[in-house]
Write a protein that holds these residues in place. Structure first.
Motif, short mmCIF file in Angstrom:
data_model
loop_
_atom_site.label_atom_id
_atom_site.label_comp_id
_atom_site.label_asym_id
_atom_site.label_seq_id
_atom_site.Cartn_x
_atom_site.Cartn_y
_atom_site.Cartn_z
N LEU A 116 0.83 -1.21 0.00
CA LEU A 116 0.00 0.00 0.00
C LEU A 116 0.87 1.26 0.00
N ALA A 117 2.13 1.12 -0.38
CA ALA A 117 3.08 2.24 -0.29
C ALA A 117 2.60 3.47 -1.06
N ASP A 118 1.87 3.26 -2.15
CA ASP A 118 1.39 4.40 -2.93
C ASP A 118 0.22 5.11 -2.26
N LYS A 119 -0.31 4.50 -1.20
CA LYS A 119 -1.44 5.09 -0.47
C LYS A 119 -1.02 5.66 0.88
N VAL A 120 0.28 5.62 1.17
CA VAL A 120 0.77 5.97 2.51
C VAL A 120 1.95 6.94 2.42
N GLU A 121 1.97 7.91 3.32
CA GLU A 121 3.13 8.77 3.52
C GLU A 121 3.61 8.57 4.95
N ILE A 122 4.87 8.22 5.12
CA ILE A 122 5.45 8.01 6.45
C ILE A 122 6.14 9.29 6.89
N LEU A 123 5.78 9.78 8.07
CA LEU A 123 6.44 10.95 8.65
C LEU A 123 7.24 10.48 9.87
N THR A 124 8.52 10.89 9.94
CA THR A 124 9.37 10.37 11.01
C THR A 124 10.61 11.25 11.15
N TYR A 125 11.57 10.78 11.95
CA TYR A 125 12.85 11.47 12.10
C TYR A 125 13.88 10.84 11.16
N GLU A 126 14.95 11.57 10.92
CA GLU A 126 16.06 11.06 10.11
C GLU A 126 16.70 9.85 10.79
N GLY A 127 17.37 9.02 10.00
CA GLY A 127 18.16 7.93 10.55
C GLY A 127 17.35 6.77 11.08
N MET A 185 15.55 6.32 13.69
CA MET A 185 14.30 6.49 14.43
C MET A 185 13.07 6.32 13.53
N GLY A 186 13.30 5.92 12.28
CA GLY A 186 12.16 5.68 11.41
C GLY A 186 12.46 5.78 9.94
N HIS A 187 13.26 6.78 9.54
CA HIS A 187 13.51 7.00 8.11
C HIS A 187 14.14 5.77 7.46
N ASP A 188 15.21 5.24 8.05
CA ASP A 188 15.93 4.13 7.44
C ASP A 188 15.02 2.91 7.26
N GLU A 189 14.19 2.63 8.27
CA GLU A 189 13.32 1.46 8.21
C GLU A 189 12.24 1.63 7.15
N ALA A 190 11.61 2.81 7.11
CA ALA A 190 10.52 3.05 6.15
C ALA A 190 11.04 3.11 4.72
N ALA A 191 12.14 3.81 4.52
CA ALA A 191 12.72 3.91 3.17
C ALA A 191 13.14 2.54 2.68
N GLY A 192 13.64 1.71 3.60
CA GLY A 192 14.07 0.37 3.24
C GLY A 192 12.93 -0.51 2.77
N GLU A 232 18.41 14.77 18.72
CA GLU A 232 19.23 15.91 19.15
C GLU A 232 20.72 15.60 19.04
N ALA A 233 21.10 14.36 19.39
CA ALA A 233 22.52 13.99 19.34
C ALA A 233 22.77 13.07 18.16
N VAL A 234 23.88 13.27 17.48
CA VAL A 234 24.22 12.44 16.33
C VAL A 234 24.65 11.05 16.82
N GLY A 235 24.07 10.03 16.24
CA GLY A 235 24.50 8.66 16.53
C GLY A 235 23.84 8.01 17.72
N LYS A 236 22.97 8.73 18.45
CA LYS A 236 22.25 8.08 19.55
C LYS A 236 20.91 8.78 19.77
N THR A 237 20.02 8.07 20.43
CA THR A 237 18.68 8.61 20.67
C THR A 237 18.35 8.52 22.15
N SER A 238 17.31 9.25 22.53
CA SER A 238 16.91 9.29 23.93
C SER A 238 15.40 9.27 24.05
N GLU A 239 14.93 9.11 25.29
CA GLU A 239 13.49 9.16 25.55
C GLU A 239 12.92 10.53 25.17
N GLU A 240 13.71 11.56 25.38
CA GLU A 240 13.26 12.91 25.02
C GLU A 240 13.07 13.03 23.51
N ASP A 241 13.93 12.35 22.73
CA ASP A 241 13.75 12.35 21.28
C ASP A 241 12.41 11.73 20.91
#
Length: 373
Positions: free
Chosen positions: A56-67, A69-76, A88-97
């Motif tokens: 259903l990729a043509d019926k869906v737009e995924i909104l997420t963060y770079e890297g 946290m979502g982009h890599d998985e969805a684009a893949g 906020e920090a390059v190379g790691k994520t946090s609960e605040e992110d």
């Protein structure tokens, strides 16, 4: 018009499981897990969910963060991806992110938020979106007590797909639960309700909230006695987590961990609170059998709080060396009276699926259906 799906992936969710840390919260726990050679599985589980509705990729737009946290998985998976920011920090994520991304997705008026992680991730998402929009959790953490999670990643994908196509239009209120990890590591299970979110009313895909056992002591004693009487000489018995299995250790007068995996051989404690590598060492060189139980109210045998029992460990053990124990009361409380598998390895789930004999008393067995996808 395309459905706008917000995606949040906690890329370090679950890393503490195989390491035997009972959770993944905190940079120190994550560092120790990485030092043990544990690698995150959350991104792969997110992709397993996304793959279910990639047609259903043509019926869906995924909104997420770079890297990660979502982009890599969805684009893949071939989706159209819109990045709304970055950690906020390059190379790691946090609960605040996680909270920042959830808030940004609300501002973007997405139709649904899909998130991969454990109960800590669910708490962070819930603290922002509450019951404002539908959400689906992809189970990827160690502690997954919350009712906002699907039975497994593929079922999460099915729930999202049913939402996108309009097959499921109703939502229901689901609890967000979590444990204090410090107390949990000390064997104290103290679940707390943190809030509610709205999830698709898809009974075959979304799990129930874990129920605390109310089994009678006598029933547990009978089950434990059956297991102990059946123990063979020089065989290592891996005793899984839970109050049901704990009774075995109590009757044998051995020290134990309530929420870990212990090893017993010839009536003696061989190892306590073993991590995945230690268990692998045992099953690679000794004849072993596993005694495990069922998560009350949910039915999971693997994939909830016992990630130390990895796919390679389970395969080396073999189906014939896995014993499941549970009271009749617990089995009767399960949705559809079925046992569930979420090992993280779809082919292994299929190998284990079918029917299993569950020890429910002294010289007593109950046949139960067990399934993965």
């Amino acid at each position: 018009m395309k459905k706008r799906i917000g995606l949040i992936v906690n890329p370090v969710a679950g890393v503490g499981g195989k390491a035997g840390f009972k959770g993944s919260d905190g940079e120190e726990i994550q560092r120790k897990a990485f030092e043990k050679g544990i690698r995150p599985e959350s991104p792969a589980k997110a992709q397993a969910a996304l793959a279910v509705f990639q047609d259903l990729a043509d019926k869906v737009e995924i909104l997420t963060y770079e890297g990660a946290m979502g982009h890599d998985e969805a684009a893949g998976c071939g989706f159209s991806v819109t990045d709304v920011g970055a950690p906020e920090a390059v190379g790691k994520t946090s609960e605040e992110d996680t909270r920042r991304l959830a808030a940004r997705l609300l501002e973007e008026n997405v139709d649904m938020i899909v998130f991969a992680g454990g109960d800590g991730t669910a708490r962070a998402v819930c603290s922002v979106i509450e019951e404002k929009i539908p959400a689906v959790g992809i189970p990827a953490g160690v502690k997954i007590h919350s009712g906002v999670y699907a039975i497994n990643p593929k079922n999460a994908g099915r729930a999202v797909k049913n939402f996108i196509t309009g097959e499921i239009t109703q939502t229901k209120e689901a609890e967000v639960m979590d444990l204090d990890e410090e107390l949990y590591r000390e064997g104290i299970i103290s679940p707390r309700l943190y809030g509610y979110m709205q999830v698709p009313d898809d009974k075959r895909s979304i799990q129930n909230v874990k129920m605390r056992s109310t089994s009678q002591t006598v029933a547990l004693d009978y089950i434990a006695t059956d297991v102990i009487q059946s123990m063979e000489k020089d065989v290592v018995y891996l005793i899984g987590a839970g109050t049901t299995t704990r009774t075995i250790m109590i009757l044998m007068k051995l020290d134990y961990t309530l929420i870990g995996v212990d090893a017993v051989c010839n009536g003696e404690l061989l190892g306590k609170d073993l991590d995945e590598a230690q268990i692998w060492e045992l099953v690679s060189h000794r004849r072993c059998r596993l005694i495990t139980t069922v998560i009350g109210g949910q039915g999971h045998v693997f994939g909830r709080g016992n990630q130390q029992l990895s796919p390679r460990v389970i395969r080396r053990l073999g189906k014939e060396n896995i014993e499941i124990i549970a009271t009749k009361e617990k089995l009767l409380s399960l949705p559809g009276r079925r046992l569930l598998l979420d090992t993280g390895d779809a082919s292994l789930d299929r190998e284990l699926s079918g029917y299993a004999k569950v020890i429910t008393g002294l010289d007593e067995r109950t046949m139960c259906k067990i399934e993965g996808e």
